[in-house]
Every structure is written in structure tokens, then in C-alpha cells.
Design a protein around this motif. Structure first.
Motif, PDB file in Angstrom:
ATOM      1  N   THR A  65      94.014  17.312 -38.080  1.00  0.00           N
ATOM      2  CA  THR A  65      94.556  16.071 -38.572  1.00  0.00           C
ATOM      3  C   THR A  65      93.737  15.550 -39.716  1.00  0.00           C
ATOM      4  O   THR A  65      93.942  14.577 -40.415  1.00  0.00           O
ATOM      5  CB  THR A  65      95.067  15.137 -37.605  1.00  0.00           C
ATOM      6  N   THR A  94     100.507  20.210 -33.837  1.00  0.00           N
ATOM      7  CA  THR A  94      99.678  19.718 -34.945  1.00  0.00           C
ATOM      8  C   THR A  94     100.553  18.915 -35.915  1.00  0.00           C
ATOM      9  O   THR A  94     100.181  17.935 -36.463  1.00  0.00           O
ATOM     10  CB  THR A  94      98.687  20.862 -35.356  1.00  0.00           C
ATOM     11  N   ILE A  98     100.514  15.526 -37.760  1.00  0.00           N
ATOM     12  CA  ILE A  98     100.024  15.162 -38.989  1.00  0.00           C
ATOM     13  C   ILE A  98     101.501  14.379 -39.724  1.00  0.00           C
ATOM     14  O   ILE A  98     101.312  13.682 -40.402  1.00  0.00           O
ATOM     15  CB  ILE A  98     100.134  16.385 -39.733  1.00  0.00           C
TER      16      ILE A  98
END
Length: 222
Positions: A65, A94, A98
Motif C-alpha cells: 500500500t 491488499t 488500497i
């Protein structure tokens, strides 16, 4: 000729990600996120697919990130199509962190009903984060096809995902309360209770759902 310190640190971090000691992998992931470098991205994502330690996986996600979404998201989108369940699960996790909605088209019906519970829970969380405004009812309809699935942990994850969509889920939940499968009906009732009374907790909501169904009604006042 002496190698620049930044290059030395990058090489050390890349090597550390493959170390047999989890503490070293954790420090390497921390270093990769503290000083982002495009050279880390492929190795971080590759490690996500095989890393056995939860704390290290979380640090790998954090490190990703910290890098530019324009560089990480395309690689992560490839991972959600991987044959390896952990690769799919961690990539979805993930992507949810993000929060780039360009990833939304990759959250397919197949992922939202993936046979692997870890993958499907990650897909549900990512979907709620990434769903475009106005598409919440359609997403609720897809998520509702999974009501009654799995053990309590999986059911709680689905309830949380549905609740994250807000009142848009109500028509879908009402329809599920009339489903022929008692597990679906019970899960739908419990989810509605959690939506209206979030402090009750999932176990209490499930027990209340059982009681309501035993009384022969799935409607609630208020």
C-alpha cells in the motif's frame, strides 16, 4: 566501486523476504514499505502467495500500500486469477486496503463464490470497499447467494459485508428470509438483526434467529 547505500538496503530487503526466519521477513517487509521502491513490488506480491505467518502477510500488504497504486494494482489483478488460493486471497485483501475502484471489474461472481473460504471472505471485503456507487443492491444480490455457507467465521464475514452495504441489502434479506433452506433463512434473519442492533453480536443474533424461526415467523417489529 562502492554500491550506493540505497541499493545495498534494497538488496538486503529483497533477500530478507526469502529468509527462513519470520522475524527477518517481517523486518524486510517493514523496510520495503518504509522506503518504497518499484523493485520491491514483484517480490512482495510473490511472497504474499506463500508466506505462512499472518503478521508477515499483514506487513507485506502494508508495504504494497506504500507503493504507487498505478504500479501495484495491475500486478495484484493478475494475482486474483492465480490457481493458488493464498495468492488470490492476499491479493484481494491488499486491493481492499488500497481501495482503488479501478479494481472493481476484477471482483467477479466467481471470486464472490470461490470454493476457498479465505478467498471468498477476502473477496467479500474487497467488494464492499470497491463497489461503485449505485451498484450496492446488485452486489447484495450476489452476496446473498452465499447466505448459510460455512462455519460461524465465514457466516459472520458475509454478514459484515452485507451490513457494510447499508439499507440497500434489505430487499435481498427479506427475499432470503423466505428461502427453502433453513440455513439461509437463519443467516438472513441474523444479518438483519445485526444491521438493526450491531451491539448484539453475531452469536446472539444467530440464537435470536433460531428462536424467531421456531416461532414460525421471520418478520420483526420496527
Amino acid at each position: 566501486m562502492t554500491m550506493p547505500k540505497q541499493d545495498t538496503d534494497t538488496i538486503r530487503a529483497l533477500q530478507g523476504l526469502a529468509d527462513s526466519r519470520s522475524s527477518v521477513r517481517l523486518r524486510a517487509a517493514l523496510a520495503a514499505g518504509t522506503t518504497p521502491d518499484p523493485r520491491f513490488i514483484d517480490k512482495l506480491i510473490e511472497r504474499c502467495a506463500s508466506e505462512p505467518e499472518f503478521s508477515v502477510r499483514e506487513m507485506l500488504t502494508w508495504a504494497l500500500t506504500r507503493h504507487s497504486a498505478s504500479m501495484t494494482v495491475p500486478v495484484l489483478l493478475n494475482e486474483v486469477r492465480s490457481e493458488r488460493a493464498q495468492a488470490r486471497s492476499q491479493a484481494l485483501h491488499t486491493l481492499s486496503k488500497i481501495g482503488d475502484r479501478q479494481a472493481w471489474p476484477a471482483i467477479t461472481r466467481e471470486l464472490l463464490s470461490d470454493a476457498d473460504d479465505e478467498v471468498v471472505r477476502s473477496a467479500w471485503r474487497a467488494a464492499v470497499v470497491l463497489v461503485p456507487e449505485g451498484e450496492e443492491p446488485a452486489l447484495a444480490g450476489v452476496l446473498a447467494t452465499q447466505l448459510g455457507r460455512g462455519a460461524r467465521e465465514t457466516q459472520l464475514s458475509l454478514s459484515r459485508a452485507l451490513i457494510g452495504l447499508g439499507e440497500a441489502i434489505m430487499p435481498t434479506l427479506r427475499a432470503a428470509m423466505a428461502d427453502l433452506d433453513p440455513r439461509v433463512r437463519r443467516h438472513a434473519v441474523a444479518t438483519e438483526r445485526l444491521l438493526r442492533n450491531p451491539d448484539d453480536g453475531f452469536e446472539f443474533a444467530i440464537e435470536e434467529a433460531k428462536r424467531i424461526m421456531a416461532l414460525g415467523t421471520t418478520s420483526q417489529e420496527g
